[in-house]
Design an enzyme around this catalytic site. Structure first.
Site, PDB file in Angstrom:
ATOM      1  N   ASP A   1       0.864  -1.186   0.000  1.00 39.87           N
ATOM      2  CA  ASP A   1       0.000   0.000   0.000  1.00 39.87           C
ATOM      3  C   ASP A   1       0.896   1.231   0.000  1.00 39.87           C
ATOM      4  OD1 ASP A   1      -1.986   2.114   0.868  1.00 39.87           O
ATOM      5  OD2 ASP A   1      -3.260   0.340   1.067  1.00 39.87           O
TER       6      ASP A   1
ATOM      7  N   ASP B   1       4.318   2.191  -4.285  1.00 41.05           N
ATOM      8  CA  ASP B   1       3.293   2.625  -5.225  1.00 41.05           C
ATOM      9  C   ASP B   1       3.233   1.583  -6.340  1.00 41.05           C
ATOM     10  OD1 ASP B   1       1.769   3.918  -7.239  1.00 41.05           O
ATOM     11  OD2 ASP B   1       2.306   5.860  -6.385  1.00 41.05           O
TER      12      ASP B   1
ATOM     13  N   TYR C   1     -14.716   6.387 -13.552  1.00 39.14           N
ATOM     14  CA  TYR C   1     -14.387   5.353 -12.559  1.00 39.14           C
ATOM     15  C   TYR C   1     -14.955   4.006 -12.971  1.00 39.14           C
ATOM     16  CZ  TYR C   1     -15.042   2.501  -8.381  1.00 39.14           C
ATOM     17  OH  TYR C   1     -15.078   1.452  -7.491  1.00 39.14           O
TER      18      TYR C   1
ATOM     19  N   LYS D   1     -12.997   0.306 -14.194  1.00 37.97           N
ATOM     20  CA  LYS D   1     -13.257  -1.019 -13.638  1.00 37.97           C
ATOM     21  C   LYS D   1     -13.590  -2.018 -14.743  1.00 37.97           C
ATOM     22  CE  LYS D   1     -12.768  -0.460  -9.149  1.00 37.97           C
ATOM     23  NZ  LYS D   1     -11.765  -1.203  -8.363  1.00 37.97           N
TER      24      LYS D   1
ATOM     25  N   LEU E   1     -21.845   7.674   2.103  1.00 41.07           N
ATOM     26  CA  LEU E   1     -23.107   7.944   2.771  1.00 41.07           C
ATOM     27  C   LEU E   1     -23.115   7.695   4.274  1.00 41.07           C
ATOM     28  CD1 LEU E   1     -26.164   8.482   2.870  1.00 41.07           C
ATOM     29  CD2 LEU E   1     -26.526   6.149   2.055  1.00 41.07           C
TER      30      LEU E   1
ATOM     31  N   ARG F   1     -29.989   1.744  -2.671  1.00 44.12           N
ATOM     32  CA  ARG F   1     -28.744   1.009  -2.841  1.00 44.12           C
ATOM     33  C   ARG F   1     -28.797  -0.322  -2.105  1.00 44.12           C
ATOM     34  NH1 ARG F   1     -28.579   4.162  -6.182  1.00 44.12           N
ATOM     35  NH2 ARG F   1     -27.049   5.790  -6.659  1.00 44.12           N
TER      36      ARG F   1
ATOM     37  N   ASP G   1     -24.885   9.398 -11.328  1.00 41.89           N
ATOM     38  CA  ASP G   1     -25.658   8.652 -10.331  1.00 41.89           C
ATOM     39  C   ASP G   1     -26.748   7.819 -10.999  1.00 41.89           C
ATOM     40  OD1 ASP G   1     -24.251   9.454  -8.162  1.00 41.89           O
ATOM     41  OD2 ASP G   1     -25.723  10.896  -7.420  1.00 41.89           O
TER      42      ASP G   1
END
Length: 440
Positions: free
Chosen positions: A57, A85, A188, A192, A243, A289, A365
């Protein structure tokens, strides 16, 4: 157990699992599950652990406290920690040279904010794709068979989630399966999906030799913390961006204001919780969600790794079995909860009313994201076990471990945690407060 082992001085021949991005929220919880699991193969009675755990990490968005707590809870040391890294190819290659018996990799390292990916897409393409490429190149050069578990996201479904038809009148709302078309709506999500395809392409070159076997886990919304009160979603000093920790942090601030006899409306310190859209096609108009307890999510990675060990080529080739060494799973509860339901649950647990502000929808969203994790249940023998109430209670307990000095007197008042349905892992608030006081 309060110190981490550094890199070995010479190559180590112990079989091990490499956890990339292992100091983060999901990574540290998964490290804990790896340390505590009875890690022998299901078909053997071995006396020695099948694996040791090596963590890499860069600590840019995490710190080692999560790993230290994982060691303390498990009462077992992480074999080695490398602060590197993953974009540094030479550093990654050195890790593999020092641990030539790496046979499993769980890859968490990623930038993961949808809004940030819109403002800085090049960062996401560079970091997420570059780190994975370096890991896969080292896998290809390794003399071992590698079992690779990738941390993907339900964000890959994107527009398909909006196109899904949901019936909220029944007792159960059917979620998306792994066959749902991938149409990511953000940079993003696209990173993936590209990485998923990278992994599939590499696996396709090894279908005969089985040098690489991979499990792609598309998970939905992990929340909560370990039942100990540790290993939560942020380290207590940075402002949360997801959230549940946003709501629990806000509830703590409001409770302090109330304790100090100040009006707990909106002040410089107390800003309302923002709900992005109250016009979504859901019963209360707020997004829905599929929230998943972090411990349930962490165990899914261990189950996936063990499943890869058992995978073997099919006896008869079919179109569906051509890529037998790369499998994809949804990881979720299969139950949807709205943003407003989460707020109300935290209000019930904390005993405070949380002010809200309705804002416009954010770019990227989706209104509803619910999983169908039947495939993972059948093939990995995994299932989620904890309810939304438990998720929020554990997140609240974690928040209590990061008290500011002025909060201590407030939380010394004894108020036992509620026993939440579906678990026996609730923590006494007095014990959490005592642990927090020791940290001050």
């Amino acid at each position: 157990m309060d110190q981490l082992n550094g890199p070995p001085q010479r190559p180590c021949t112990i079989p091990c699992i490499l956890v990339a991005g292992g100091a983060g929220y999901i990574g540290s919880n998964t490290v804990l599950e790896l340390l505590t699991r009875n890690n022998c193969t299901k078909q053997s009675n071995c006396l020695q652990p099948l694996w040791e755990v090596v963590v890499v990490d860069n600590l840019k968005n995490s710190n080692i406290s999560g790993l230290v707590h994982a060691q303390q809870i498990a009462n077992r040391k992480i074999h080695a920690f490398h602060q590197i890294d993953l974009l540094d190819k030479n550093a990654v290659q050195k890790v593999f040279s020092l641990h030539p018996e790496i046979w499993g990799i769980i890859h968490f390292a990623s930038a993961k904010s949808v809004p940030e990916s819109w403002s800085n897409p090049l960062l996401y393409y560079n970091l997420n794709l570059g780190s994975t490429l370096n890991l896969l190149e080292c896998c290809a050069k390794s003399s071992r068979e590698i079992h690779f578990v990738f941390s993907s996201s339900a964000c890959v479904y994107g527009e398909s989630l909006d196109e899904q038809q949901y019936n909220f009148n029944g007792n159960h709302v059917k979620g998306v399966t792994e066959d749902c078309p991938a149409k990511p709506k953000s940079p993003y999500g696209r990173t993936k999906l590209i990485i998923e395809d990278m992994i599939r392409d590499v696996c396709a070159t090894y279908t005969k030799g089985a040098k690489l076997r991979a499990a792609i886990l598309r998970y939905f919304n992990p929340v909560g913390a370990h039942a100990s009160g540790y290993l939560g979603e942020n380290n207590g000093t940075q402002e949360p961006s997801n959230l549940v920790p946003i709501v629990t942090r806000l509830a703590r601030k409001i409770k302090r204001e109330n304790f100090n006899s100040k009006p707990a409306t909106t002040t410089a310190a107390i800003k309302p919780f923002k709900i992005y859209g109250r016009d979504w096609p859901t019963p209360d108009g707020t997004p829905i969600r599929d929230f998943l307890h972090i411990t349930d999510l962490a165990t899914s990675h261990v189950f996936a790794l063990e499943h890869l060990l058992m995978l073997s080529p099919p006896s008869t080739a079919t179109p569906d079995s051509l890529l037998w060494n790369c499998v994809t799973y949804n990881i979720g509860c299969g139950i949807g909860h709205s943003v407003l339901q989460v707020v109300k649950t935290v209000e019930k647990i904390s005993g405070v009313e949380i002010p809200i502000e309705v804002c416009g929808r954010r770019e990227g969203d989706v209104g509803v994201a619910i999983s169908d994790s039947t495939k993972a249940m059948k093939e990995l023998h995994w299932k989620s076990e904890r309810t939304l109430e438990v998720m929020c209670q554990d997140a609240w307990n974690f928040e209590m471990l990061h008290l500011e000095p002025e909060d201590v007197q407030l939380w010394k008042s004894k108020q036992p945690c509620q026993e939440m349905e579906g678990t026996n892992t609730s923590v006494e608030l007095s014990a959490v407060v005592a642990a927090a006081a020791e940290h001050l």
